[in-house]
Design an enzyme around this catalytic site. Structure first.
Site, PDB file in Angstrom:
ATOM      1  N   SER A  79       0.982  -1.145   0.050  1.00 28.93           N
ATOM      2  CA  SER A  79      -0.029   0.024  -0.158  1.00 28.93           C
ATOM      3  C   SER A  79       0.833   1.203   0.021  1.00 28.93           C
ATOM      4  O   SER A  79       1.912   1.213   0.474  1.00 28.93           O
ATOM      5  CB  SER A  79      -1.033  -0.007   1.225  1.00 28.93           C
ATOM      6  OG  SER A  79      -1.519   1.321   1.360  1.00 28.93           O
ATOM      7  N   TYR A  91      -3.045  -0.208  10.299  1.00 26.57           N
ATOM      8  CA  TYR A  91      -3.170  -0.471   8.785  1.00 26.57           C
ATOM      9  C   TYR A  91      -1.765  -0.172   8.205  1.00 26.57           C
ATOM     10  O   TYR A  91      -0.904  -0.789   7.554  1.00 26.57           O
ATOM     11  CB  TYR A  91      -4.266   0.108   7.923  1.00 26.57           C
ATOM     12  CG  TYR A  91      -4.152  -0.096   6.457  1.00 26.57           C
ATOM     13  CD1 TYR A  91      -4.457  -1.630   6.108  1.00 26.57           C
ATOM     14  CD2 TYR A  91      -3.858   0.681   5.545  1.00 26.57           C
ATOM     15  CE1 TYR A  91      -4.238  -1.962   4.600  1.00 26.57           C
ATOM     16  CE2 TYR A  91      -3.655   0.259   4.307  1.00 26.57           C
ATOM     17  CZ  TYR A  91      -4.122  -0.872   3.803  1.00 26.57           C
ATOM     18  OH  TYR A  91      -3.826  -1.101   2.459  1.00 26.57           O
TER      19      TYR A  91
END
Length: 199
Positions: A79, A91
């Site tokens: 990501s 995250y």
């Protein structure tokens, strides 16, 4: 030769978003419960590392028997938030760990001819991504959101020895330039604030 693609929790950060909906705001997402933090790290870092290590060892053992020349490719989907914070700290932290796992696995398996890389997608339409397409596209230097084909084509290039045979331990950003644009906007805001404070 063999190629494997490894993913973790989706870029929507599902574990955190569930709690945002329950709380009606971002406070809980910014301060995840310990169990949620552990679940995110276990999914994106721990499971990815140990699975990739086992697959790599299998590649070495089986291909050495078949051809005498171990060779393979692994591709993680990580990501942009491995480098750029968002309001889901567990995250971003887990994706940063995943990015380092790619580097360590690449170093470990390189002598066996096994390449390990990653793709960091930007804003990709579909697949559960919910956003105002026009508004999001306006923030992206290339003027559009990405597509599944953009990611698939990049993956094919990274997995192909003809194009990327000397590439390992790298993360390819496929984002239409939005990561650079976000950094520029953030730096501009910081400079404006500093100038204002000095006045």
């Amino acid at each position: 030769s063999v190629g494997v693609v490894l993913t973790g929790v989706g870029s929507d950060g599902a574990l955190g978003l569930r709690r945002i909906k329950e709380s009606g705001g971002l406070t809980i997402a910014q301060d995840p419960l310990e169990a949620e933090y552990d679940a995110m790290v276990n999914t994106n870092v721990r499971s990815g590392f140990f699975l990739a290590r086992a697959i790599g060892q299998h590649m070495v053992a089986t291909q050495a028997q078949d051809t005498g020349r171990p060779k393979g490719r692994m591709l993680f989907i990580t990501s942009l938030h491995a480098e750029s914070p968002r309001n889901l700290p567990h995250y971003g932290i887990s994706k940063a760990g995943q990015t380092m796992a790619v580097k360590e696995l690449a170093r470990y398996f390189a002598p066996a001819g096994i390449r390990v890389n990653a793709i960091a997608p930007g804003a990709i339409a579909g697949g559960g991504f919910k956003a105002d397409v026009a508004a999001m596209s306006a923030k992206i230097p290339m003027g559009r959101m990405g597509s599944a084909d953009d990611i698939a084509n990049a993956a094919l290039a990274l997995m192909c020895d003809r194009f990327c045979g000397y590439v390992t331990g790298s993360t390819l950003v496929v984002d239409g330039g939005i990561a650079g644009a976000i950094c520029f906007i953030g730096l501009t805001m910081l400079l404006h604030r500093r100038i204002f404070d000095e006045r």
